[in-house]
Scaffold this motif. Structure first.
Motif, mmCIF file in Angstrom:
data_model
loop_
_atom_site.group_PDB
_atom_site.id
_atom_site.type_symbol
_atom_site.label_atom_id
_atom_site.label_comp_id
_atom_site.label_asym_id
_atom_site.label_seq_id
_atom_site.Cartn_x
_atom_site.Cartn_y
_atom_site.Cartn_z
ATOM 1 N N GLY A 165 0.817 -1.209 0.000
ATOM 2 C CA GLY A 165 0.000 0.000 0.000
ATOM 3 C C GLY A 165 0.847 1.253 0.000
ATOM 4 N N LEU A 166 0.335 2.295 0.661
ATOM 5 C CA LEU A 166 1.048 3.571 0.769
ATOM 6 C C LEU A 166 1.693 3.644 2.144
ATOM 7 N N PHE A 167 3.017 3.484 2.150
ATOM 8 C CA PHE A 167 3.793 3.526 3.383
ATOM 9 C C PHE A 167 4.193 4.976 3.650
ATOM 10 N N PHE A 168 4.139 5.375 4.922
ATOM 11 C CA PHE A 168 4.592 6.717 5.276
ATOM 12 C C PHE A 168 5.623 6.636 6.393
ATOM 13 N N LYS A 169 6.488 7.631 6.413
ATOM 14 C CA LYS A 169 7.446 7.818 7.492
ATOM 15 C C LYS A 169 7.537 9.320 7.714
ATOM 16 N N ALA A 170 7.353 9.743 8.960
ATOM 17 C CA ALA A 170 7.333 11.178 9.256
ATOM 18 C C ALA A 170 8.126 11.484 10.514
ATOM 19 N N THR A 171 8.776 12.619 10.484
ATOM 20 C CA THR A 171 9.437 13.151 11.666
ATOM 21 C C THR A 171 8.564 14.286 12.180
#
Length: 192
Positions: A86-92
């Motif tokens: 799917g749509l993977f996210f990574k955020a700071t």
């Protein structure tokens, strides 16, 4: 006429202690997984649905509130990647009151859900028989506006999807069309 839709799902939101412990990651969209019953229909986001989507303007927000920003692609604080799941996210996340509260709620397990707001470019419907729900396959998404960290991972604002389904049925009358057009206007005002 763009039709904004919002979907929420339980997703593995992870808290990672990368350096300062402010990085979160997970899946905002999962391919080929059934939704909950959205009022008479079950929805799937097909694997190729994000093929032509430009993610440059996507925000990560809290609870679909654009006044509660947590990260942005164009600021470099949000990374989005389409993979087989799917749509993977990574955020700071920033050092703000909202972000600190979100981080703490993820740490203690109060927040486990993800959501997204989008417009549909193409979909297909299979109409259920004998009381079984209709099945909607979103085959192409036009735009993703935001991905959301949310404590309430229940689907919401489904009147637009219902109206597109009902418009395909032969018994769809003038009264139903007017009702659904009013629902579309209300949702559009909320997201514009």
């Amino acid at each position: 006429m763009a039709k904004n839709e919002v979907r929420s799902l339980l997703s593995a939101v992870e808290l990672r202690a990368d350096g300062d412990g402010r990085t979160v990651s997970g899946y905002a969209i999962m391919f080929d997984k059934p939704s909950q019953d959205l009022g008479g229909f079950i929805e799937y986001i097909d694997k190729g649905a994000l093929k032509d989507v430009n993610f440059d303007g996507v925000y990560l927000v809290y609870a679909h509130d654009m006044n509660q920003p947590l990260a942005r692609v164009d600021a470099g604080t949000l990374k989005l990647k389409v993979d087989d799941k799917g749509l993977f996210f990574k955020a700071t996340l920033p050092n703000t009151t909202v972000a600190n509260d979100v981080l703490e709620n993820i740490r203690v397990g109060n927040i486990k859900g993800m959501s997204f707001a989008f417009t549909t470019k193409a979909d297909t419907w299979t109409f259920g028989k004998n009381g079984s729900p209709d099945i909607r396959h979103v085959t192409a998404i036009d735009e993703v506006f935001e991905v959301t960290i949310t404590p309430l991972p229940a689907y919401q604002d489904t009147s637009i999807a219902i109206s597109s389904r009902d418009a395909s049925k032969p018994a769809y009358g003038k009264r139903e069309r007017m009702r659904d057009e009013l629902a579309i206007i209300r949702v559009r005002k909320e997201f514009m």
